[in-house]
Design a protein around this motif. Structure first.
Motif, PDB file in Angstrom:
ATOM      1  N   THR A 265      34.156  23.721  22.987  1.00 31.13           N
ATOM      2  CA  THR A 265      34.601  24.472  24.167  1.00 31.13           C
ATOM      3  C   THR A 265      36.053  24.893  24.003  1.00 31.13           C
ATOM      4  O   THR A 265      36.924  24.066  23.713  1.00 31.13           O
ATOM      5  N   THR A 266      36.299  26.179  24.186  1.00 34.15           N
ATOM      6  CA  THR A 266      37.663  26.703  24.126  1.00 34.15           C
ATOM      7  C   THR A 266      38.013  27.353  25.464  1.00 34.15           C
ATOM      8  O   THR A 266      37.142  27.885  26.150  1.00 34.15           O
ATOM      9  N   SER A 267      39.272  27.287  25.824  1.00 32.26           N
ATOM     10  CA  SER A 267      39.720  27.849  27.107  1.00 32.26           C
ATOM     11  C   SER A 267      40.787  28.908  26.873  1.00 32.26           C
ATOM     12  O   SER A 267      41.632  28.782  25.981  1.00 32.26           O
TER      13      SER A 267
ATOM     14  N   THR B 122      31.889  28.072  25.518  1.00 37.18           N
ATOM     15  CA  THR B 122      31.293  27.040  24.667  1.00 37.18           C
ATOM     16  C   THR B 122      30.444  27.687  23.583  1.00 37.18           C
ATOM     17  O   THR B 122      29.584  28.515  23.861  1.00 37.18           O
ATOM     18  N   THR B 123      30.700  27.309  22.338  1.00 37.63           N
ATOM     19  CA  THR B 123      29.924  27.812  21.200  1.00 37.63           C
ATOM     20  C   THR B 123      29.163  26.654  20.551  1.00 37.63           C
ATOM     21  O   THR B 123      29.644  25.516  20.517  1.00 37.63           O
ATOM     22  N   SER B 124      27.983  26.943  20.036  1.00 34.49           N
ATOM     23  CA  SER B 124      27.153  25.931  19.379  1.00 34.49           C
ATOM     24  C   SER B 124      27.001  26.274  17.901  1.00 34.49           C
ATOM     25  O   SER B 124      26.692  27.425  17.555  1.00 34.49           O
ATOM     26  N   THR B 125      27.205  25.293  17.033  1.00 34.93           N
ATOM     27  CA  THR B 125      27.109  25.491  15.587  1.00 34.93           C
ATOM     28  C   THR B 125      26.203  24.430  14.976  1.00 34.93           C
ATOM     29  O   THR B 125      26.298  23.242  15.312  1.00 34.93           O
TER      30      THR B 125
END
Length: 291
Positions: free
Chosen positions: A263-265, A187-190
């Motif tokens: 979120t990327t998997s 999970t990345t936050s921007t």
């Protein structure tokens, strides 16, 4: 561990049993329905490999515990460390590890049947298995066979079990092959620009003031009812926490940006093929006199 020639002769009359089951690629769990965990499988396989063919007491004890979970040992029967006959780790694999174990179930000191299991688990936590597993235990040259009913395997541990009324010989093959799959989520936050209007800021400030007033009121009430210094200190901690939460919410509400999470998997699939085996015992042929 190898048996004596006498024991081998007795074993020679046992029937051959063969079982196979599909490994289901299901969600990971802490253990199989019987309670065998991934950690227990990896630990036993590692111990058996370190023993180098002669199982230690610790290895036998762990193996007996695993057999007792799968072999349906009755209340008047025993399968302890002394009854364990074989503990063989599979060939080393990069993504999985496992072991073949067998032991005698006894009643009043007499062996009543043999039970063998093959078990495999992924090395990486959070992985699941897919593929097939087969387990064959045989006597010396006999070809009687029986097929175990495939069972639904759950979680990250595969177990295949042979329960027979007669002992197995030391001729066996346990094989598991397929893939170990692990999915990892990141999970990345921007921060994204999000200008607030005067009305939005005013509403946020109103909510903030209201929350702080309510927290202060609760604090005063708690202090008035506190019968000890400890309770008053706890009341103050609670008040400060509520006030800090209100302030953080307010700052977020009036900020000129908002935080967007994504979120990327990614899925890693690692094939495996591992085996534990022992060839049939062959009695030596005596030399022919005069030859």
């Amino acid at each position: 561990m190898r048996s004596s020639i006498l024991t081998r002769s007795v074993v020679a009359v046992a029937s051959l049993a063969i079982g196979s089951a599909a490994l289901a690629a299901t969600s990971a769990s802490a253990a199989t329905p019987s309670g065998i965990t991934r950690e227990a499988v990896l630990s036993l396989a590692s111990s058996a490999r370190a023993d180098n063919g002669e199982p230690s007491l610790a290895t036998r004890t762990a193996a007996a515990a695993m057999l007792n979970r799968e072999c349906a040992v009755a209340s008047d029967q025993v399968l302890n460390a002394g009854n364990v006959r074989e503990v063989s780790p599979v060939t080393a694999g990069a993504s999985v590890d496992g072991v073949y174990i067998t032991g005698s179930v006894t009643s009043l000191g007499t062996a009543v049947r043999e039970c063998a299991i093959g078990v495999v688990a992924p090395v990486a936590a959070g992985s699941t298995l897919s593929g097939t597993a087969t387990l064959t235990a045989s006597t010396f040259g006999l070809t009687q066979t029986a097929t175990a009913t495939p069972t639904a395997l759950s979680g990250d541990v595969s177990v295949i079990t042979l329960k027979e009324s007669a002992p197995f010989s030391y001729s066996f093959t346990y094989k598991a092959e397929g893939s170990s799959t692990k999915t990892t989520s990141t999970t990345t936050s921007t921060k994204v620009k999000d200008t607030k209007t005067k009305a939005q800021k005013k509403a946020a400030k109103k909510k903030y003031v209201k929350r702080v007033k309510a927290a202060k009121k609760s604090y005063k009430k708690a202090v008035s009812k506190a019968g000890s210094k400890t309770k008053r200190v706890q009341a103050k901690k609670t008040y400060k926490a509520k006030r800090a939460s209100a302030k953080a919410t307010y700052k977020k509400a009036v900020a000129g940006y908002k935080v967007v999470k994504k979120t990327t998997s990614s899925t890693e699939i690692r094939p495996f093929s591992v085996t534990a085996a022992r060839a049939p015992f062959v009695f030596p042929i005596p030399p022919i006199p005069g030859a």
